[in-house]
Enzyme design. Structure first.
Site, PDB file in Angstrom:
ATOM      1  N   ASP A 209       0.648  -0.944  -0.404  1.00 51.80           N
ATOM      2  CA  ASP A 209       0.120   0.285   0.062  1.00 51.80           C
ATOM      3  C   ASP A 209       0.982   1.009  -0.163  1.00 51.80           C
ATOM      4  OD1 ASP A 209       0.618  -1.256   3.136  1.00 51.80           O
ATOM      5  OD2 ASP A 209       0.681   1.303   3.301  1.00 51.80           O
ATOM      6  N   ASP A 211       0.577   3.507   2.012  1.00 51.41           N
ATOM      7  CA  ASP A 211       0.782   4.460   3.380  1.00 51.41           C
ATOM      8  C   ASP A 211      -0.972   5.362   3.036  1.00 51.41           C
ATOM      9  OD1 ASP A 211       1.684   4.137   6.265  1.00 51.41           O
ATOM     10  OD2 ASP A 211       2.619   6.039   5.935  1.00 51.41           O
TER      11      ASP A 211
HETATM   12  N1  LIG Z   1       1.098   1.252   5.374  1.00 48.58           N
HETATM   13  C1  LIG Z   1       2.303   0.711   6.285  1.00 48.58           C
HETATM   14  N2  LIG Z   1       2.297   0.462   7.505  1.00 48.58           N
HETATM   15  C2  LIG Z   1       3.055   0.135   8.704  1.00 48.58           C
HETATM   16  N3  LIG Z   1       2.848  -1.340   8.236  1.00 48.58           N
HETATM   17  C3  LIG Z   1       2.723  -1.499   7.342  1.00 48.58           C
HETATM   18  N4  LIG Z   1       2.145  -3.086   7.236  1.00 48.58           N
HETATM   19  C4  LIG Z   1       2.086  -2.789   5.180  1.00 48.58           C
HETATM   20  N5  LIG Z   1       1.587  -1.920   5.032  1.00 48.58           N
HETATM   21  C5  LIG Z   1       1.747  -0.840   6.035  1.00 48.58           C
END
Ligand SMILES: Nc1ncnc2[nH]cnc12
Ligand SMILES: CSC[C@H]1O[C@H](OP(=O)(O)O)[C@H](O)[C@@H]1O
Length: 292
Positions: A209, A211
């Site tokens: 992703d 974030d």
């Molecule tokens: N955006 C994110 N922040 C922290 N850990 C994650 N693991 C997978 N995506 C994450």
């Protein structure tokens, strides 16, 4: 010494395909219990030990993982190297979901974890300037490319947050300003403890992703992460097979960073001031330097 690869499987990776000579072992350590049973096996003729970081069924959150028990258990199992496979969020436009980053630096913002095997009665300070093994990292990156992963970035900084909640937008933007590539919740203190245990460590960080900094996208959400994770997991299985094939073809030598002797001059406590009870717990991690 031949290769014996320890693999710590993160979110979405609770086992490995195609293993042979599988033997499951429930172990304890002086630091408590590891996350899961150890899976001893061979793949392409190479010995490996697999450990599901959050256990099967994803039972344990990042802050409650017994990082010391996990590394100690792998050390006792005789692994020569440790590969972490982790789900991460991206902090860079060019690292879209599906990209793999073989990180070479960390910023450790975790705060609610025990970060060392050493404590009162035996103090040690190991170097962490280069926190990963460059050779294992390069082999893992080659293996990811051979697995058909479209974007494989060699190097990058992994920001370790405490979690379990994802970042606020201000935090996410701050970490971008710091130049970080990816964000996750688990690779520290794991990498520090691997170094204390004199185990070369590499982390393949698989982007799930963006974030929450990227306002064009919806904010990070676990259901989207899970979808990408399944695609990443197929690539992770192929990566592991390619990596052990390369190991089978190349006899192991010591790591370029001399990680196998990281404790050589690290223990500072005078021998007469050392706590025998702590020394006993350190038998696997530091036995090489303590028992001579
Ligand atoms: N955006 C994110 N922040 C922290 N850990 C994650 N693991 C997978 N995506 C994450
Ligand atoms: C399931 S998303 C958040 C979770 O996934 C990552 O774990 P791992 O490194 O074990 O793959 C991340 O660090 C969080 O713990």
């Amino acid at each position: 010494m031949s290769w014996k690869l320890g693999i710590i499987g993160g979110s979405g990776l609770y086992g490995l395909d195609g293993l042979e000579n599988v033997r499951k072992e429930t172990v304890g350590t002086p630091w408590g219990n590891p996350s899961s049973t150890l899976v001893h096996a061979t793949l392409e003729g190479v010995e490996l030990v697999f450990l599901a970081r959050h256990d099967e069924g994803h039972r344990i959150p990042p802050s409650d993982l017994n990082y010391r028990a996990n590394i100690d258990a792998l050390k006792r199992a005789g692994v020569t190297d440790v590969l972490s496979l982790s789900a991460v969020g991206s902090l860079k436009e060019e690292l879209a979901p599906g990209a793999f980053v073989v990180v070479d630096q960390f910023i450790d913002r975790s705060f609610a974890r025990t970060k060392s095997f050493f404590s009162e009665g035996c103090v040690a300070h190991v170097a962490m300037a280069d926190p990963v093994c460059s050779r294992l990292s390069a082999m893992a990156a080659d293996a990811a490319e051979a697995a058909g992963v479209e974007t494989v970035q060699r190097g990058g900084t992994y920001l370790v947050m405490e979690g379990p909640q994802f970042s606020t937008r201000a935090e996410s933007q701050l970490y971008r300003q710091w130049g970080c590539s990816v964000i996750g919740m688990t690779n520290m203190p794991e990498a520090k403890l691997a170094r204390e245990a004199e185990l070369p460590y590499a982390s393949v960080s698989m982007v799930t992703d963006y974030d929450c900094w990227r306002t064009e996208d919806a904010d990070v959400d676990i259901s989207d992460i899970l979808k990408t994770m399944h695609a990443n997991t197929a690539h992770a299985h192929a990566l592991v097979r390619n990596l052990v094939k390369a190991m089978a073809a190349n006899p192991r030598t010591d790591s370029p960073q001399g990680i196998e002797t990281a404790l050589e001059f690290a223990i500072i406590t005078a021998p007469e001031k050392r706590d025998p009870a702590l020394l006993a717990k350190l038998d696997a991690v530091a036995g090489r330097v303590l028992n001579r």
